[in-house]
Design a protein around this motif. Structure first.
Motif, PDB file in Angstrom:
ATOM      1  N   UNK A  46       0.868  -1.165   0.000  1.00 54.61           N
ATOM      2  CA  UNK A  46       0.000   0.000   0.000  1.00 54.61           C
ATOM      3  C   UNK A  46       0.904   1.213   0.000  1.00 54.61           C
ATOM      4  N   UNK A  47       0.841   1.998  -1.058  1.00 53.58           N
ATOM      5  CA  UNK A  47       1.730   3.148  -1.137  1.00 53.58           C
ATOM      6  C   UNK A  47       1.356   4.104  -2.244  1.00 53.58           C
ATOM      7  N   UNK A  48       2.072   5.195  -2.318  1.00 52.43           N
ATOM      8  CA  UNK A  48       1.802   6.234  -3.300  1.00 52.43           C
ATOM      9  C   UNK A  48       2.498   5.973  -4.634  1.00 52.43           C
ATOM     10  N   UNK A  49       3.420   5.039  -4.646  1.00 53.57           N
ATOM     11  CA  UNK A  49       4.179   4.755  -5.860  1.00 53.57           C
ATOM     12  C   UNK A  49       3.528   3.605  -6.623  1.00 53.57           C
ATOM     13  N   UNK A  50       3.268   3.831  -7.911  1.00 61.28           N
ATOM     14  CA  UNK A  50       2.752   2.781  -8.768  1.00 61.28           C
ATOM     15  C   UNK A  50       3.869   1.765  -9.003  1.00 61.28           C
ATOM     16  N   UNK A  51       3.532   0.487  -8.963  1.00 60.04           N
ATOM     17  CA  UNK A  51       4.533  -0.552  -9.136  1.00 60.04           C
ATOM     18  C   UNK A  51       4.578  -1.027 -10.581  1.00 60.04           C
ATOM     19  N   UNK A  52       5.722  -1.541 -10.969  1.00 59.85           N
ATOM     20  CA  UNK A  52       5.854  -2.139 -12.292  1.00 59.85           C
ATOM     21  C   UNK A  52       5.248  -3.554 -12.244  1.00 59.85           C
ATOM     22  N   UNK A  53       4.970  -4.121 -13.414  1.00 60.66           N
ATOM     23  CA  UNK A  53       4.441  -5.486 -13.464  1.00 60.66           C
ATOM     24  C   UNK A  53       5.397  -6.452 -12.767  1.00 60.66           C
TER      25      UNK A  53
END
Length: 59
Positions: A46-53
Motif C-alpha cells: 500500500x503506497x503512493x508509488x505505482x509498481x511495475x508489473x
C-alpha cells in the motif's frame, strides 16, 4: 527519526503523529496489491508509488 512514506502508509492514519497528519491531503491516489491467502485478503503493498508489473509479480 526519519520515516519513509511507505512505512507511514502501512500504519493506520489515526495512529500517525499529529505533526504528520497535517500533511494529509484528500484525493491523493494510492496503490495496493492484495493477495488472497487461505481465502483471506492480505494487503501486500500500500503506497503512493505505482509498481511495475515485475514488482507486482514478486508478491
Amino acid at each position: 527519526m526519519m520515516v519513509t512514506s511507505e512505512e507511514m502508509f502501512k500504519k493506520d492514519i489515526a495512529s500517525w503523529p499529529k505533526e504528520a497528519r497535517i500533511w494529509l491531503k484528500p484525493g491523493i491516489q494510492k496503490y495496493a496489491v492484495v493477495k488472497y491467502i487461505d481465502g483471506v485478503p492480505k494487503v501486500q503493498y500500500l503506497g503512493a508509488q505505482n509498481l511495475t508489473d515485475r514488482q507486482i509479480e514478486a508478491f
